[in-house]
Design a protein around this motif. Sequence first.
Motif, PDB file in Angstrom:
ATOM      1  N   LEU A 139       0.841  -1.085   0.159  1.00 15.94           N
ATOM      2  CA  LEU A 139       0.006   0.111   0.011  1.00 15.94           C
ATOM      3  C   LEU A 139       0.913   1.404   0.011  1.00 15.94           C
ATOM      4  CD1 LEU A 139      -2.904  -1.291   2.708  1.00 15.94           C
ATOM      5  CD2 LEU A 139      -2.909  -0.998  -0.021  1.00 15.94           C
ATOM      6  N   VAL A 140       1.826   1.137   0.804  1.00 12.19           N
ATOM      7  CA  VAL A 140       2.923   2.371   0.629  1.00 12.19           C
ATOM      8  C   VAL A 140       3.532   2.644  -0.665  1.00 12.19           C
ATOM      9  CG1 VAL A 140       5.208   3.064   1.643  1.00 12.19           C
ATOM     10  CG2 VAL A 140       3.594   2.115   3.094  1.00 12.19           C
ATOM     11  N   GLU A 141       3.923   1.487  -1.140  1.00 11.84           N
ATOM     12  CA  GLU A 141       4.462   1.798  -2.679  1.00 11.84           C
ATOM     13  C   GLU A 141       3.503   2.263  -3.722  1.00 11.84           C
ATOM     14  OE1 GLU A 141       7.491   1.620  -3.067  1.00 11.84           O
ATOM     15  OE2 GLU A 141       8.083   0.668  -1.284  1.00 11.84           O
ATOM     16  N   VAL A 142       2.188   1.699  -3.548  1.00  9.44           N
ATOM     17  CA  VAL A 142       1.201   2.308  -4.219  1.00  9.44           C
ATOM     18  C   VAL A 142       0.943   3.698  -4.275  1.00  9.44           C
ATOM     19  CG1 VAL A 142      -1.490   1.909  -5.037  1.00  9.44           C
ATOM     20  CG2 VAL A 142      -0.007  -0.173  -4.655  1.00  9.44           C
ATOM     21  N   GLY A 143       0.911   4.078  -2.934  1.00  5.61           N
ATOM     22  CA  GLY A 143       0.784   5.538  -2.531  1.00  5.61           C
ATOM     23  C   GLY A 143       1.876   6.542  -3.120  1.00  5.61           C
ATOM     24  N   GLU A 144       3.101   5.937  -2.989  1.00  2.00           N
ATOM     25  CA  GLU A 144       4.078   6.743  -3.316  1.00  2.00           C
ATOM     26  C   GLU A 144       4.431   6.927  -4.856  1.00  2.00           C
ATOM     27  OE1 GLU A 144       5.991   8.507  -1.661  1.00  2.00           O
ATOM     28  OE2 GLU A 144       6.334   7.841   0.601  1.00  2.00           O
ATOM     29  N   LEU A 145       4.078   5.691  -5.455  1.00  2.00           N
ATOM     30  CA  LEU A 145       4.177   5.659  -6.989  1.00  2.00           C
ATOM     31  C   LEU A 145       2.974   6.729  -7.405  1.00  2.00           C
ATOM     32  CD1 LEU A 145       4.608   1.746  -7.682  1.00  2.00           C
ATOM     33  CD2 LEU A 145       6.023   3.878  -8.705  1.00  2.00           C
ATOM     34  N   GLY A 146       1.927   6.688  -6.791  1.00  2.00           N
ATOM     35  CA  GLY A 146       0.860   7.855  -7.206  1.00  2.00           C
ATOM     36  C   GLY A 146       1.415   9.206  -7.020  1.00  2.00           C
ATOM     37  N   ARG A 147       2.114   9.459  -6.012  1.00  2.00           N
ATOM     38  CA  ARG A 147       2.872  11.016  -5.956  1.00  2.00           C
ATOM     39  C   ARG A 147       3.840  11.089  -6.749  1.00  2.00           C
ATOM     40  NH1 ARG A 147       5.144  11.247  -0.155  1.00  2.00           N
ATOM     41  NH2 ARG A 147       5.382  13.420  -0.805  1.00  2.00           N
ATOM     42  N   LEU A 148       4.626  10.002  -6.860  1.00  2.00           N
ATOM     43  CA  LEU A 148       5.706  10.508  -8.159  1.00  2.00           C
ATOM     44  C   LEU A 148       5.190  10.346  -9.439  1.00  2.00           C
ATOM     45  CD1 LEU A 148       8.512   7.570  -7.198  1.00  2.00           C
ATOM     46  CD2 LEU A 148       9.012  10.031  -7.516  1.00  2.00           C
ATOM     47  N   SER A 149       4.040   9.764  -9.801  1.00  3.10           N
ATOM     48  CA  SER A 149       3.515   9.943 -11.255  1.00  3.10           C
ATOM     49  C   SER A 149       3.190  11.378 -11.374  1.00  3.10           C
ATOM     50  CB  SER A 149       2.410   9.042 -11.477  1.00  3.10           C
ATOM     51  OG  SER A 149       1.868   9.122 -12.476  1.00  3.10           O
ATOM     52  N   ALA A 150       2.356  11.842 -10.103  1.00  2.00           N
ATOM     53  CA  ALA A 150       1.727  13.367 -10.403  1.00  2.00           C
ATOM     54  C   ALA A 150       3.057  14.266 -10.332  1.00  2.00           C
ATOM     55  CB  ALA A 150       0.985  13.725  -9.035  1.00  2.00           C
ATOM     56  N   SER A 151       4.097  14.106  -9.714  1.00  2.00           N
ATOM     57  CA  SER A 151       5.068  15.064  -9.770  1.00  2.00           C
ATOM     58  C   SER A 151       5.949  15.038 -11.076  1.00  2.00           C
ATOM     59  CB  SER A 151       6.291  14.803  -8.726  1.00  2.00           C
ATOM     60  OG  SER A 151       6.642  13.724  -8.515  1.00  2.00           O
ATOM     61  N   MET A 152       6.185  13.798 -11.628  1.00  2.00           N
ATOM     62  CA  MET A 152       6.555  13.786 -12.914  1.00  2.00           C
ATOM     63  C   MET A 152       5.782  14.307 -14.023  1.00  2.00           C
ATOM     64  SD  MET A 152       7.979   9.636 -12.685  1.00  2.00           S
ATOM     65  CE  MET A 152       8.836   9.637 -14.231  1.00  2.00           C
ATOM     66  N   LYS A 153       4.640  14.272 -14.031  1.00  2.00           N
ATOM     67  CA  LYS A 153       3.710  14.783 -15.138  1.00  2.00           C
ATOM     68  C   LYS A 153       3.744  16.032 -15.044  1.00  2.00           C
ATOM     69  CE  LYS A 153       0.043  11.130 -15.408  1.00  2.00           C
ATOM     70  NZ  LYS A 153      -1.152  10.659 -14.930  1.00  2.00           N
ATOM     71  N   LYS A 154       3.821  16.610 -13.701  1.00  2.00           N
ATOM     72  CA  LYS A 154       3.773  18.317 -13.619  1.00  2.00           C
ATOM     73  C   LYS A 154       5.324  18.703 -14.150  1.00  2.00           C
ATOM     74  CE  LYS A 154       3.839  22.033  -9.984  1.00  2.00           C
ATOM     75  NZ  LYS A 154       3.794  22.143  -8.802  1.00  2.00           N
ATOM     76  N   LEU A 155       6.340  17.625 -14.049  1.00  2.00           N
ATOM     77  CA  LEU A 155       7.807  18.240 -14.358  1.00  2.00           C
ATOM     78  C   LEU A 155       7.707  18.152 -15.977  1.00  2.00           C
ATOM     79  CD1 LEU A 155      10.614  18.806 -13.343  1.00  2.00           C
ATOM     80  CD2 LEU A 155      11.104  16.568 -13.383  1.00  2.00           C
ATOM     81  N   GLU A 156       7.026  17.193 -16.528  1.00  2.00           N
ATOM     82  CA  GLU A 156       7.107  16.920 -17.971  1.00  2.00           C
ATOM     83  C   GLU A 156       6.374  18.261 -18.554  1.00  2.00           C
ATOM     84  OE1 GLU A 156       4.917  13.292 -18.821  1.00  2.00           O
ATOM     85  OE2 GLU A 156       6.362  11.942 -18.356  1.00  2.00           O
ATOM     86  N   LYS A 157       5.343  18.779 -18.261  1.00  2.00           N
ATOM     87  CA  LYS A 157       4.648  19.976 -18.574  1.00  2.00           C
ATOM     88  C   LYS A 157       5.625  21.195 -18.586  1.00  2.00           C
ATOM     89  CE  LYS A 157      -0.228  18.894 -17.344  1.00  2.00           C
ATOM     90  NZ  LYS A 157      -1.310  19.414 -16.297  1.00  2.00           N
ATOM     91  N   ASP A 158       6.564  21.224 -17.537  1.00  2.00           N
ATOM     92  CA  ASP A 158       7.656  22.104 -17.723  1.00  2.00           C
ATOM     93  C   ASP A 158       8.736  22.220 -18.500  1.00  2.00           C
ATOM     94  OD1 ASP A 158       5.898  23.165 -15.513  1.00  2.00           O
ATOM     95  OD2 ASP A 158       7.298  22.438 -13.814  1.00  2.00           O
ATOM     96  N   LEU A 159       8.869  20.805 -18.897  1.00  2.00           N
ATOM     97  CA  LEU A 159      10.131  20.641 -19.850  1.00  2.00           C
ATOM     98  C   LEU A 159       9.599  20.096 -21.200  1.00  2.00           C
ATOM     99  CD1 LEU A 159      11.879  18.002 -17.212  1.00  2.00           C
ATOM    100  CD2 LEU A 159      12.500  20.502 -17.970  1.00  2.00           C
ATOM    101  N   LYS A 160       8.479  20.713 -21.682  1.00  2.00           N
ATOM    102  CA  LYS A 160       7.912  20.355 -23.047  1.00  2.00           C
ATOM    103  C   LYS A 160       8.927  20.786 -24.097  1.00  2.00           C
ATOM    104  CE  LYS A 160       2.897  20.954 -22.274  1.00  2.00           C
ATOM    105  NZ  LYS A 160       1.523  21.473 -22.732  1.00  2.00           N
ATOM    106  N   SER A 161       9.489  21.939 -23.983  1.00  2.00           N
ATOM    107  CA  SER A 161      10.310  22.366 -25.237  1.00  2.00           C
ATOM    108  C   SER A 161      11.755  21.603 -25.076  1.00  2.00           C
ATOM    109  CB  SER A 161      10.437  23.825 -24.851  1.00  2.00           C
ATOM    110  OG  SER A 161      11.188  24.178 -23.743  1.00  2.00           O
ATOM    111  N   THR A 162      11.825  21.012 -24.042  1.00  2.00           N
ATOM    112  CA  THR A 162      13.499  20.081 -23.936  1.00  2.00           C
ATOM    113  C   THR A 162      13.186  18.455 -23.850  1.00  2.00           C
ATOM    114  OG1 THR A 162      13.412  20.444 -21.551  1.00  2.00           O
ATOM    115  CG2 THR A 162      14.265  22.021 -22.829  1.00  2.00           C
ATOM    116  N   ASP A 163      13.936  18.010 -24.107  1.00  2.00           N
ATOM    117  CA  ASP A 163      14.325  16.345 -23.791  1.00  2.00           C
ATOM    118  C   ASP A 163      14.176  15.979 -22.286  1.00  2.00           C
ATOM    119  OD1 ASP A 163      14.526  13.779 -23.929  1.00  2.00           O
ATOM    120  OD2 ASP A 163      16.312  13.642 -25.128  1.00  2.00           O
ATOM    121  N   LYS A 164      13.185  15.554 -21.866  1.00  2.00           N
ATOM    122  CA  LYS A 164      13.037  15.516 -20.402  1.00  2.00           C
ATOM    123  C   LYS A 164      14.040  14.315 -20.076  1.00  2.00           C
ATOM    124  CE  LYS A 164       9.320  11.630 -21.250  1.00  2.00           C
ATOM    125  NZ  LYS A 164       8.065  11.570 -21.189  1.00  2.00           N
ATOM    126  N   TYR A 165      14.328  13.534 -20.801  1.00  2.00           N
ATOM    127  CA  TYR A 165      15.488  12.321 -20.208  1.00  2.00           C
ATOM    128  C   TYR A 165      16.892  12.938 -20.137  1.00  2.00           C
ATOM    129  CZ  TYR A 165      11.960   9.106 -21.683  1.00  2.00           C
ATOM    130  OH  TYR A 165      10.638   8.456 -21.438  1.00  2.00           O
TER     131      TYR A 165
END
Length: 235
Positions: A139-165
């Motif tokens: 349950l902890v890993e499911v919750g932490e993966l959800g938090r990570l996914s949300a922060s990664m999506k937010k970061l992807e929006k900020d890095l639209k013009s560049t290669d995120k990798y």
Amino acid sequence: MSTLDATRAELALVVLYLNKAEARDKICRAIQYGSKFLSNGEPGAAQNVDKSTSLARKVFRLFKFVNDLHALISPTPQGTPLPIVLLGKSKNALLSTFLFLDQIVWLGRSGIYKNKERAELLGRISLFCWMGSSVCTTLVEVGELGRLSASMKKLEKDLKSTDKYENEQYRSKLKQSNDRSLALIKAAIDIVVAVGLLQLAPKKVTPRVTGGFGFVSSLISCYQLLPPAPKAKTS
């Protein structure tokens, strides 16, 4: 780098890995559950290896309950949601209890603790604690993966013009996500192993199924303990 230097570097990593008590324990765990898979609960050499390795592993875990006891009373990172904090602390408490009771089981099987019935009862309680800690970890890993996914999506929006990798922060979060996904898979597998050891579903989770799942879980643990590969030097 010459072939000899490369061999020395690789052997140094192997030595570093095998010097970890935790790594040796997980290698023994792979042998234990691999033997359980081969024996399928039938008497013979494989079952003898399973039982002897299981007893040997209990020595590796002496006083290991202190680790999770320390984690239980340690502060959690700021910003962690309360449900994840409570689940994490529950996992620490259950795992610490499992490891503590497991020492009494070892004393019973070694003949030091004479009350065999109580030792067997405590062994069963300890396995329920381990299963509970695996559920909490899942349950902890499911919750932490959800938090990570949300922060990664937010970061992807900020890095639209560049290669995120090419972004170090994104790569770090991606690695965390991969590590937590692997931990989630292992915790889910360990729940099945605990069900098998407790014989809660003997017709479905047979000794062979328990051994197979335990072997896979052990291999994941061995992989998680691998030391990081040295970074290549740039000229």
